[in-house]
Design a protein around this motif. Structure first.
Motif: not given
Length: 950
Positions: A162-167, A169-179, A195-199
């Motif tokens: 999972l690619y994690i974008w943490d802003f 401010d409470g907004t966290i976007i988790k996606e299994d794609t890099n864009q 930004l980080y990735v996790t399994d």
């Protein structure tokens, strides 16, 4: 003790010794010193660079396991194992290699150990080091509520993450794609995200990215052409395309140049880009004035004047490779670490969509990185050998084509870990949120908590970087050090002292001064749209400063001869127009803070004579029209007028200005229009209202009419394998759907290893599709020669596609834009033989005074042999340099040991005192000791040029 007792004791001892010998004794004829576990094969080399979350493998074999008590493979930070140690069960070991798969979740240097514990207690360790780097990177995210932001990073190899974008401010976007695209539902409250990735079991180190709100007020026009000085643009092109970027908005209301619309409007990198082509500039006798006016949907406008000069002497700046780190002297440097990170950028004019910076270390390919006109920075890690290293950087159009460089940069790096370190680190650049800032003047910045970074290089190792005494954090390259800072709102600015210390204590410092200030905002303005001579009117404005600064507000009345400036008191001012003000008048409300940063808004009003009826005025604005319309869907809008203006009844018309076409005319204000494919492109819509007294009002709106492509074009198959002497074949170009008119599709042939002597085909060609056709062929005529050679390769790729009409197009299928043709030789049985070649292919240039041994020429085997191979390499008749006088090199007969695939002749120039021309040393493989299992490649010659220094 009597004899009987002695005899019994001897018998008992013998029995005990006999019983002990029956317990599987160690073979005394085997050498216990060789009892150990060792790596049999691996997917990496020692001190390689690998990506985090990529899978690597190694296979382990155990020698003389009866002398070994335990075998452990130790791989810390391996996300595929719950423990750092993997124990190889000796009972189950049958002699086949044991495969171990691993994947690092952390960055930096990682160590792998294969540990063997012998029965005697002796421990043997086989070690490898790998550098794990993160490919993650997110550009600055800019946007406001309702905007769609683009989140994109280079991906990791493992798709199950999972690619994690943490802003923050409470907004966290988790996606299994890099864009991913994301619609903002609230304002940003943080300036830094991570930004980080996790399994889901392990996570990578976080990579910070900047967050910024799109400017809501300031607009700016910038010329994008190459040769520009202040407001003057210089060109040697008769037909010249003028390029302008409008920053501060992506919602363009209108734009014009010298009163005409632009030819094309696009949105790239958060700005609106405008294009206008001027023809016959060679007829100019003086600079041509170009007045650009643009406005966004809020009514904010900007105007700027440029001057276009035609000058035949203008030369477009060619790209150059610029090195930022390490610091070089005469393109050379001394370092004490074997791993070197080279950082730089490409300057000049880049006309291609993408280029590649390739690195070669001692003529061996080390890596490449893609650059684009928008992002010209690059970072390339290289591994050095002891002594002098020849590093060549090539700028190429292809990441894998080593013979098509546009420009080359050569460096000489001496790796000597024993050299005394007396040089201080060098602060190459200082950046704020990724943008370089000055060390000689203050920098104004809009964000309270930006990231301050320093690009620091050293010939040994940077041990510490501090910012105002606090430690900065290094990235994976070890040369970029960053720290989040908190800026103060002070006109004097805040100094930040950046100091760098190397591993032996050498120190350097530099200082930047940063001011924090945000632009004031105009919240609302009240100005009557119509005024009458000799009547007094109140004009008011509400403004706010995000930093609570005291503001100065003014009203500028732009008259025909002299502008009148009035100061607002408590947000308002009263003004009485005179007879000289009649007609259309421009009023500008302006607000500024103590930092001399400002915002303004412009209003057009009508000043009427006494008893004059107000001219008709639209209440509908350009913002009520859509920005884009898809062909086949209807535009529906109601044209509303201000009831306090004009004389009824009203008549309405709607025009399409490119070309001028009347779409509607009538008294009904509800208008509906459906565009066709012929209307595709950026069009100017103009709505006009007429009243009964003859006055009019106009709305102008730039609208993009979207027409999906008429067809996609592809070439197949992906790979075509042919054999000399076999049947000729063809590649196919395919249209996804038939067209009504004939069309010519062009293609380009790249001769990769083949030449025109191998295949009869033109470099540039084309095929014709007649109406209704969907397939066309490219004939491939293979030449059957009598030369024994390796496989020959060409590629055929689609060139730029023609426009079907002024408003229609074709698009290339991105998955079917190229075919590779591989021609197999029929004149030898070398398919099963090992190819022996001499590298590199390109000519090497080494100065006479380089005082270095280079790893060239290099004998390369495309696979290892099970026996020693003697390769005879001799100087050719073309050589002007003499061995022993101009250079030294290993002997002519080189023995490549079994299992080895490369061997360097270790060539070195001799610095004499004679004045002479550039000399050539040319070497050729003339013989190999075994031709049944190996053959000499066509690539058998290496050339080295030696420029004189005397």
């Amino acid at each position: 003790m009597n004899f009987k007792n002695l005899l019994c004791f001897a018998i008992l001892a013998g029995v005990l010794l006999l019983g002990q010998g029956c317990d599987n004794p160690a073979n005394p004829f085997l050498d216990t010193d060789r009892a150990e576990a060792s790596v049999y094969s691996k997917s990496f080399s020692d001190r390689d660079t690998v990506q985090i979350f990529s899978r690597e493998t190694l296979s382990v074999v155990v020698y003389l396991k009866e002398h070994i008590r335990r075998v452990d493979v130790r791989i810390p930070k391996n996300r595929l194992s719950s423990s750092a140690d993997t124990t190889i069960p000796l009972d189950a070991f049958t002699g086949d290699p044991v495969k171990v798969v691993f994947s690092f979740y952390d960055t930096g240097w990682q160590k792998i150990e294969v540990r063997s514990l012998q029965n005697s207690g002796k421990v043997t360790v086989e070690e490898y080091s790998l550098y794990a780097r993160s490919p993650l990177f997110q550009k600055t995210v800019i946007g406001n509520i309702g905007d769609t932001i683009q989140l994109k990073t280079q991906g990791v190899d493992d798709g199950q993450v999972l690619y994690i974008w943490d802003f923050h401010d409470g907004t966290i976007i988790k996606e299994d794609t890099n864009q991913v695209q994301h619609i903002l539902k609230s304002h940003f409250t943080s300036t830094i995200g991570e930004l980080y990735v996790t399994d889901l079991k392990y996570r990578s180190p976080s990579v910070p990215f900047s967050i910024g709100a799109r400017s809501a007020t300031a607009l700016d026009l910038t010329c994008l052409n190459d040769s520009i000085f202040k407001d003057s643009v210089y060109t040697n092109q008769t037909d010249f395309t003028f390029k302008i970027a409008l920053d501060g908005t992506v919602n363009l209301k209108s734009a014009s140049i010298n009163g005409s619309t632009f030819d094309n409007v696009t949105i790239q990198s958060g700005s609106v880009q405008l294009f206008k082509t001027f023809n016959n500039l060679d007829t100019l006798t003086k600079p041509m004035k170009a007045v650009v006016i643009a406005a966004d949907e809020r009514g904010t406008s900007v105007e700027k004047t440029f001057y276009i000069h035609f000058d035949n002497s203008v030369v477009t700046e060619v790209p150059k490779i610029i090195i930022s780190a390490p610091v070089l002297s005469n393109d050379s440097s001394y370092v004490m670490q074997p791993q070197l990170v080279i950082i730089g950028r490409v300057s000049g004019t880049i006309t291609d969509e993408q280029l590649y910076v390739q690195s070669f270390v001692n003529v061996t390919f080390a890596g490449s990185q893609k650059i684009t006109p928008e992002n010209t920075d690059w970072t390339l890690p290289v591994q050095l050998h002891d002594g002098w290293n020849l590093i060549q950087l090539d700028l190429s159009k292809d990441s894998s084509d080593f013979g098509s460089s546009i420009v080359t940069k050569t460096l000489y790096i001496n790796y000597n870990p024993d050299k005394p370190d007396t040089d201080s680190p060098v602060i190459n650049a200082i950046k704020l949120n990724g943008m370089p800032i000055s060390t000689t003047k203050s920098t104004m910045f809009r964000e309270k908590n930006p990231i301050l970074s320093a690009l620091v290089s050293d010939n040994n190792q940077v041990a510490l970087v501090t910012i105002n005494g606090e430690k900065a954090t290094s990235d994976a390259t070890g040369v970029l050090f960053s720290k989040q800072i908190t800026l103060s709102h002070d006109k004097a600015g805040q100094p930040y002292i950046i100091c760098a210390v190397d591993s032996v204590g050498n120190r350097v410092c530099d200082t930047v001064t940063i001011l924090y200030n945000r632009i004031p905002e105009i919240l609302s303005a009240s100005i009557p749209s119509t005024m009458t001579v000799d009547s007094e009117y109140a004009i008011s404005m509400k403004a706010a400063d995000p930093d609570s600064d005291a503001l100065v507000s003014t009203l500028t009345i732009k008259g025909t001869n002299v502008d009148t400036v009035l100061t607002l008191v408590d947000g308002s001012v009263r003004w009485k127009p005179t007879i000289q003000d009649t007609g259309a008048l421009q009023l500008v409300l302006h607000v500024s803070d103590p930092f001399f940063e400002s915002a303004d808004t412009t209003h057009i009003i009508q000043v009427l004579k006494k008893f004059e009826v107000p001219r008709v005025s639209f209440k509908t604005t350009a913002a009520d029209f859509p920005d884009s319309i898809v062909v086949g869907t209807a535009l529906s809008v109601v044209l509303k007028t201000d009831t306090l203006t004009g004389t009824p009844p009203y008549k309405y018309t709607l025009f399409l200005k490119n070309p001028s076409t009347k779409l509607y005319e009538g008294t009904n204000p509800a208008i509906s229009w459906k565009p066709t494919r012929a209307d595709a492109g950026v069009q100017t819509l103009q709505a006009i209202v007429y009243d009964n007294a003859g006055s009019t009002d106009t709305i102008t709106k730039l609208v993009k009419i979207i027409a999906h492509a008429a067809a996609t074009v592809g070439i197949k198959p992906d790979t075509l394998r042919l054999t000399e002497g076999g049947m000729n074949a063809s590649a196919m170009i395919r249209l996804s759907k038939p067209l009504a008119d004939s069309v010519k599709i062009s293609y380009k042939v790249n001769f990769i290893t083949a030449t025109r002597a191998d295949i009869k085909i033109d470099t540039i060609g084309s095929v014709i599709f007649k109406p209704g056709d969907t397939l066309a062929t490219i004939q491939l005529d293979i030449v059957d020669d009598n030369t024994a050679e390796s496989d020959e390769v060409i590629s055929i790729e689609l060139a730029s596609l023609p426009a079907l009409s002024a408003h229609d197009s074709l698009v290339i299928d991105s998955k079917k834009e190229q075919v590779f043709v591989i021609i197999k030789d029929n004149d030898s049985n070398n398919d099963s033989k090992i190819e022996v070649m001499l590298q590199p292919q390109q000519t090497i240039t080494v100065p006479e005074n380089a005082n270095q041994t280079i790893n060239a020429p290099v004998i390369i085997l495309d696979n290892a042999l099970p026996f020693d191979l003697t390769v005879t390499v001799k100087s050719t008749a073309n050589s002007t340099a003499t061995k022993g006088k101009d250079y030294t090199v290993l002997g002519e007969e080189i023995v490549v040991k079994a299992g080895v695939t490369s061997f360097s002749l270790e060539w070195k120039p001799i610095d004499d005192r004679e004045k002479e021309k550039t000399e050539l040393a040319e070497f050729e493989i003339v013989k190999i000791s075994d031709t049944t299992k190996a053959f000499i490649s066509n690539q058998r010659i290496v050339r080295i040029e030696i420029p004189d220094n005397d």
